[in-house]
Design a protein around this motif. Structure first.
Motif, PDB file in Angstrom:
ATOM      1  N   ARG A 135       0.789  -1.190  -0.137  1.00 41.03           N
ATOM      2  CA  ARG A 135       0.035   0.004  -0.018  1.00 41.03           C
ATOM      3  C   ARG A 135       1.009   1.338  -0.119  1.00 41.03           C
ATOM      4  O   ARG A 135       0.509   2.344   0.482  1.00 41.03           O
ATOM      5  CB  ARG A 135      -1.158   0.086   1.355  1.00 41.03           C
ATOM      6  N   GLU A 137       3.492   1.420   1.862  1.00 40.31           N
ATOM      7  CA  GLU A 137       3.974   1.491   3.279  1.00 40.31           C
ATOM      8  C   GLU A 137       5.141   0.705   3.778  1.00 40.31           C
ATOM      9  O   GLU A 137       5.391  -0.330   3.196  1.00 40.31           O
ATOM     10  CB  GLU A 137       2.797   1.218   4.417  1.00 40.31           C
ATOM     11  N   ASN A 179       4.566   5.921   5.859  1.00 44.88           N
ATOM     12  CA  ASN A 179       3.054   6.069   5.619  1.00 44.88           C
ATOM     13  C   ASN A 179       3.065   6.418   4.441  1.00 44.88           C
ATOM     14  O   ASN A 179       3.463   7.601   3.919  1.00 44.88           O
ATOM     15  CB  ASN A 179       2.047   6.797   6.557  1.00 44.88           C
ATOM     16  N   GLY A 180       2.116   5.541   3.335  1.00 43.09           N
ATOM     17  CA  GLY A 180       1.886   6.084   2.030  1.00 43.09           C
ATOM     18  C   GLY A 180       0.675   7.050   1.975  1.00 43.09           C
ATOM     19  O   GLY A 180       0.142   7.104   2.827  1.00 43.09           O
ATOM     20  N   GLN A 181       0.372   7.363   0.843  1.00 38.58           N
ATOM     21  CA  GLN A 181      -0.995   8.072   0.712  1.00 38.58           C
ATOM     22  C   GLN A 181      -2.055   7.584   1.322  1.00 38.58           C
ATOM     23  O   GLN A 181      -3.074   8.181   2.100  1.00 38.58           O
ATOM     24  CB  GLN A 181      -1.099   8.453  -0.821  1.00 38.58           C
ATOM     25  N   PHE A 182      -2.216   6.112   0.879  1.00 34.34           N
ATOM     26  CA  PHE A 182      -3.504   5.679   1.569  1.00 34.34           C
ATOM     27  C   PHE A 182      -3.720   5.676   3.144  1.00 34.34           C
ATOM     28  O   PHE A 182      -4.571   6.132   3.575  1.00 34.34           O
ATOM     29  CB  PHE A 182      -3.513   4.147   1.173  1.00 34.34           C
ATOM     30  N   THR A 183      -2.627   5.028   3.697  1.00 33.06           N
ATOM     31  CA  THR A 183      -2.593   4.870   5.155  1.00 33.06           C
ATOM     32  C   THR A 183      -2.696   6.378   5.753  1.00 33.06           C
ATOM     33  O   THR A 183      -3.162   6.708   6.794  1.00 33.06           O
ATOM     34  CB  THR A 183      -1.539   3.948   5.877  1.00 33.06           C
ATOM     35  N   SER A 184      -1.838   7.361   5.158  1.00 30.31           N
ATOM     36  CA  SER A 184      -1.961   8.796   5.765  1.00 30.31           C
ATOM     37  C   SER A 184      -3.274   9.310   5.654  1.00 30.31           C
ATOM     38  O   SER A 184      -3.648  10.297   6.676  1.00 30.31           O
ATOM     39  CB  SER A 184      -0.857   9.560   4.965  1.00 30.31           C
ATOM     40  N   THR A 185      -3.904   8.861   4.802  1.00 33.74           N
ATOM     41  CA  THR A 185      -5.342   9.535   4.601  1.00 33.74           C
ATOM     42  C   THR A 185      -6.356   8.768   5.461  1.00 33.74           C
ATOM     43  O   THR A 185      -7.043   9.512   6.143  1.00 33.74           O
ATOM     44  CB  THR A 185      -5.867   9.344   2.949  1.00 33.74           C
ATOM     45  N   TYR A 186      -6.299   7.539   5.486  1.00 28.77           N
ATOM     46  CA  TYR A 186      -7.439   6.564   5.850  1.00 28.77           C
ATOM     47  C   TYR A 186      -7.165   6.114   7.277  1.00 28.77           C
ATOM     48  O   TYR A 186      -8.040   5.839   8.108  1.00 28.77           O
ATOM     49  CB  TYR A 186      -7.972   5.684   4.979  1.00 28.77           C
ATOM     50  N   PHE A 188      -3.790   6.270   9.539  1.00 26.41           N
ATOM     51  CA  PHE A 188      -2.294   6.518   9.789  1.00 26.41           C
ATOM     52  C   PHE A 188      -1.849   5.801  10.780  1.00 26.41           C
ATOM     53  O   PHE A 188      -2.322   5.685  11.913  1.00 26.41           O
ATOM     54  CB  PHE A 188      -2.169   8.218  10.064  1.00 26.41           C
TER      55      PHE A 188
END
Length: 199
Positions: A135, A137, A179-186, A188
């Motif tokens: 993801r 991450e 953290n990538g964009q997905f985990t940073s957004t949804y 973290f």
């Protein structure tokens, strides 16, 4: 590689680590009785773990001179692949129906030792785990060894039974979670902790 005085200690056999820990991990493992709560939904899963050996001990020179083996760190470890799949204990209308993929990760589990100048008398230095998750991450976590260690990120080693218990953590200056964009957004992720016992 040699100079006039010393020969760099190295290992040229699979799994030839000082304590024999790695050879017990090699292979493909699975368990079908796991469960987790994912976004509030109880989910049953089957987990697969595959461990492959590094072909030899990798050297981390303590100094810029690669021929100076005094206090050199030697690494023994495994590459691993972990896969988690929903199993038949979940209903067909479940958010993760049977056989649906839930999680994957790959990385290295590394046992690091310091040898004396003759390449003998190995002693624990630390354990490091690197994780890559598709993801975008990643995680880098470690446990430090001290024979009197009582810290949360310590390693406990029983000389008589060769049982090793360690607690990997990522909340240090040089170790952490990316953290990538997905985990940073949804979702973290701030830190990583994993408790392990090998006997």
């Amino acid at each position: 590689q040699t100079n006039n005085k010393i020969q760099i200690p190295y290992r040229n056999k699979y799994c030839n680590d000082p304590l024999g820990l790695i050879s017990e991990l090699i292979g493909r493992w699975y368990s079908d009785n796991g469960y987790d709560t994912i976004y509030g939904i109880k989910t049953y899963y089957t987990e697969f773990l595959t461990f492959e050996p590094l072909t030899y001990g990798i050297l981390n020179p303590a100094k810029p001179d690669p021929l100076d083996v005094d206090n050199e760190e030697e690494i023994f470890g495994v590459r691993y692949f972990r896969q988690i799949i929903s199993n038949s204990y979940n209903d067909k209308d479940h958010a993760f129906p049977p056989s649906a993929p839930i999680h994957e990760e790959t990385g290295y589990l590394l046992f690091m030792f310091i040898f004396d100048s003759d390449g003998q008398k190995p002693r624990f230095s630390r354990i490091v785990k690197s994780i890559a998750i598709p993801r975008g991450e990643n995680v880098l976590a470690r446990a430090e060894y001290d024979k009197d260690n009582t810290k949360d990120n310590g390693i406990l080693f029983d000389d008589d039974t060769n049982i090793v218990a360690y607690n990997l953590t990522s909340n240090a200056k040089d170790y952490g979670v990316g953290n990538g964009q997905f985990t940073s957004t949804y979702s973290f992720v701030t830190s990583f902790t994993q408790k392990v016992e090998i006997d």
